[in-house]
Design a protein around this motif. Structure first.
Motif, PDB file in Angstrom:
ATOM      1  N   LEU A 122       0.825  -1.197   0.000  1.00  0.00           N
ATOM      2  CA  LEU A 122       0.000   0.000   0.000  1.00  0.00           C
ATOM      3  C   LEU A 122       0.866   1.257   0.000  1.00  0.00           C
ATOM      4  N   PHE A 123       0.738   2.062  -1.036  1.00  0.00           N
ATOM      5  CA  PHE A 123       1.499   3.299  -1.158  1.00  0.00           C
ATOM      6  C   PHE A 123       1.208   4.213   0.029  1.00  0.00           C
ATOM      7  N   GLY A 124       2.272   4.731   0.622  1.00  0.00           N
ATOM      8  CA  GLY A 124       2.126   5.686   1.721  1.00  0.00           C
ATOM      9  C   GLY A 124       1.895   5.064   3.077  1.00  0.00           C
ATOM     10  N   ALA A 125       1.793   3.754   3.143  1.00  0.00           N
ATOM     11  CA  ALA A 125       1.590   3.074   4.423  1.00  0.00           C
ATOM     12  C   ALA A 125       2.946   2.681   5.017  1.00  0.00           C
ATOM     13  N   SER A 126       2.933   2.247   6.251  1.00  0.00           N
ATOM     14  CA  SER A 126       4.181   1.999   6.982  1.00  0.00           C
ATOM     15  C   SER A 126       5.151   1.044   6.284  1.00  0.00           C
ATOM     16  N   PRO A 127       4.714  -0.128   5.775  1.00  0.00           N
ATOM     17  CA  PRO A 127       5.691  -0.983   5.093  1.00  0.00           C
ATOM     18  C   PRO A 127       6.348  -0.276   3.901  1.00  0.00           C
ATOM     19  N   ASN A 128       5.563   0.446   3.124  1.00  0.00           N
ATOM     20  CA  ASN A 128       6.102   1.164   1.977  1.00  0.00           C
ATOM     21  C   ASN A 128       7.034   2.291   2.426  1.00  0.00           C
ATOM     22  N   ASN A 129       6.632   3.031   3.426  1.00  0.00           N
ATOM     23  CA  ASN A 129       7.464   4.129   3.921  1.00  0.00           C
ATOM     24  C   ASN A 129       8.791   3.617   4.472  1.00  0.00           C
ATOM     25  N   GLN A 130       8.750   2.509   5.190  1.00  0.00           N
ATOM     26  CA  GLN A 130       9.983   1.925   5.721  1.00  0.00           C
ATOM     27  C   GLN A 130      10.870   1.394   4.602  1.00  0.00           C
ATOM     28  N   ALA A 131      10.256   0.861   3.547  1.00  0.00           N
ATOM     29  CA  ALA A 131      11.030   0.383   2.397  1.00  0.00           C
ATOM     30  C   ALA A 131      11.690   1.551   1.673  1.00  0.00           C
ATOM     31  N   ALA A 132      10.996   2.666   1.583  1.00  0.00           N
ATOM     32  CA  ALA A 132      11.573   3.853   0.956  1.00  0.00           C
ATOM     33  C   ALA A 132      12.750   4.375   1.779  1.00  0.00           C
ATOM     34  N   THR A 133      12.579   4.408   3.078  1.00  0.00           N
ATOM     35  CA  THR A 133      13.635   4.875   3.979  1.00  0.00           C
ATOM     36  C   THR A 133      14.825   3.919   3.989  1.00  0.00           C
ATOM     37  N   ALA A 134      14.564   2.631   3.840  1.00  0.00           N
ATOM     38  CA  ALA A 134      15.622   1.617   3.889  1.00  0.00           C
ATOM     39  C   ALA A 134      16.670   1.817   2.808  1.00  0.00           C
ATOM     40  N   ARG A 135      16.277   2.426   1.724  1.00  0.00           N
ATOM     41  CA  ARG A 135      17.210   2.614   0.609  1.00  0.00           C
ATOM     42  C   ARG A 135      18.493   3.310   1.055  1.00  0.00           C
ATOM     43  N   GLY A 192       1.644  -1.852  -4.262  1.00  0.00           N
ATOM     44  CA  GLY A 192       0.432  -2.447  -4.822  1.00  0.00           C
ATOM     45  C   GLY A 192       0.631  -3.899  -5.202  1.00  0.00           C
ATOM     46  N   VAL A 193       1.524  -4.580  -4.534  1.00  0.00           N
ATOM     47  CA  VAL A 193       1.885  -5.950  -4.901  1.00  0.00           C
ATOM     48  C   VAL A 193       0.652  -6.849  -5.037  1.00  0.00           C
ATOM     49  N   ASN A 194       0.677  -7.657  -6.090  1.00  0.00           N
ATOM     50  CA  ASN A 194      -0.357  -8.667  -6.287  1.00  0.00           C
ATOM     51  C   ASN A 194       0.308  -9.910  -6.877  1.00  0.00           C
ATOM     52  N   LEU A 195      -0.450 -10.977  -7.025  1.00  0.00           N
ATOM     53  CA  LEU A 195       0.120 -12.233  -7.493  1.00  0.00           C
ATOM     54  C   LEU A 195       0.690 -12.132  -8.906  1.00  0.00           C
ATOM     55  N   PRO A 196       0.021 -11.479  -9.867  1.00  0.00           N
ATOM     56  CA  PRO A 196       0.650 -11.349 -11.187  1.00  0.00           C
ATOM     57  C   PRO A 196       2.014 -10.649 -11.132  1.00  0.00           C
ATOM     58  N   MET A 197       2.159  -9.670 -10.262  1.00  0.00           N
ATOM     59  CA  MET A 197       3.444  -8.982 -10.126  1.00  0.00           C
ATOM     60  C   MET A 197       4.521  -9.927  -9.619  1.00  0.00           C
ATOM     61  N   LEU A 198       4.195 -10.699  -8.598  1.00  0.00           N
ATOM     62  CA  LEU A 198       5.179 -11.595  -8.011  1.00  0.00           C
ATOM     63  C   LEU A 198       5.567 -12.706  -8.984  1.00  0.00           C
ATOM     64  N   LEU A 199       4.595 -13.263  -9.671  1.00  0.00           N
ATOM     65  CA  LEU A 199       4.896 -14.297 -10.670  1.00  0.00           C
ATOM     66  C   LEU A 199       5.787 -13.741 -11.775  1.00  0.00           C
ATOM     67  N   THR A 200       5.521 -12.527 -12.193  1.00  0.00           N
ATOM     68  CA  THR A 200       6.350 -11.895 -13.223  1.00  0.00           C
ATOM     69  C   THR A 200       7.763 -11.674 -12.710  1.00  0.00           C
ATOM     70  N   ALA A 201       7.899 -11.243 -11.464  1.00  0.00           N
ATOM     71  CA  ALA A 201       9.236 -11.047 -10.896  1.00  0.00           C
ATOM     72  C   ALA A 201      10.025 -12.349 -10.918  1.00  0.00           C
ATOM     73  N   PHE A 202       9.399 -13.438 -10.514  1.00  0.00           N
ATOM     74  CA  PHE A 202      10.082 -14.729 -10.522  1.00  0.00           C
ATOM     75  C   PHE A 202      10.424 -15.159 -11.946  1.00  0.00           C
ATOM     76  N   ASN A 203       9.518 -14.928 -12.876  1.00  0.00           N
ATOM     77  CA  ASN A 203       9.780 -15.282 -14.267  1.00  0.00           C
ATOM     78  C   ASN A 203      10.925 -14.454 -14.839  1.00  0.00           C
ATOM     79  N   GLU A 204      10.950 -13.176 -14.529  1.00  0.00           N
ATOM     80  CA  GLU A 204      12.034 -12.314 -15.006  1.00  0.00           C
ATOM     81  C   GLU A 204      13.382 -12.795 -14.479  1.00  0.00           C
TER      82      GLU A 204
END
Length: 137
Positions: A67-80, A93-105
Motif C-alpha cells: 500500500l502506497f504511503g503506508a508503513s511498510p512502503n514508507n519503511q522500504a523507501a527509507t531503507a534505501r 500495490g503488490v499482487n500475485l501477477p506482479m510476483l509471478l512476473t518477478a520470478f519469471n524475469e
C-alpha cells in the motif's frame, strides 16, 4: 540474481509467496515481512534492511509493498539509504501477477531495471473485469 523482498501488512506477504511457489515452485533469494498490530515500525524498517541485505547477491533487490504511503512502503523507501551500493527498486500495490512476473524475469536472467518494468506492467494489466474480458472472446 535479483533478490526480492515482499513487505506488507499482516500475513499478506507470506500468503503471496505461498501462492506463487505453489504455481512456480520454491524460490531462492526471497524474503517476506509482515507488519502486525502493535509492532514497532522502526524495528520493521531495520528488519527490512536486514532482509534486503540477506537476499542481495550484487544484482539488486526488488522490494514489493502492499500500500502506497503506508508503513511498510514508507519503511522500504527509507531503507534505501541504509543499502548504499545495492541497486534497489521499490514498487507498491503488490499482487500475485506482479510476483509471478518477478520470478519469471529472474528465470530469464533479466536485470533489475528490466524486471521492475515488467513487474509494474504485470500489476497494471493483471487487474481485469472478467465479464468484459469474456465479452471480447
Amino acid at each position: 540474481m535479483v533478490g526480492i523482498v515482499i513487505a506488507t501488512h499482516g500475513q499478506l506477504a507470506a500468503g503471496l509467496l505461498d501462492a506463487a511457489e505453489l504455481i512456480m515452485g520454491e524460490q531462492a533469494q526471497v524474503a517476506t515481512l509482515g507488519l502486525h498490530h502493535g509492532d514497532d515500525v522502526a524495528a520493521f524498517g531495520q528488519a527490512l534492511v536486514r532482509a534486503a541485505k540477506s537476499v542481495s547477491t550484487g544484482d539488486g533487490v526488488l522490494v514489493l509493498t502492499d500500500l502506497f504511503g503506508a508503513s511498510p512502503n514508507n519503511q522500504a523507501a527509507t531503507a534505501r539509504t541504509a543499502l548504499t551500493g545495492i541497486p534497489y527498486a521499490l514498487l507498491t500495490g503488490v499482487n500475485l501477477p506482479m510476483l509471478l512476473t518477478a520470478f519469471n524475469e529472474r528465470l530469464l536472467g533479466n536485470d533489475l531495471i528490466t524486471m521492475k518494468q515488467a513487474v509494474l506492467t504485470a500489476g497494471q494489466t493483471g487487474i481485469k473485469d472478467f465479464f468484459i474480458e469474456l465479452a471480447k472472446q
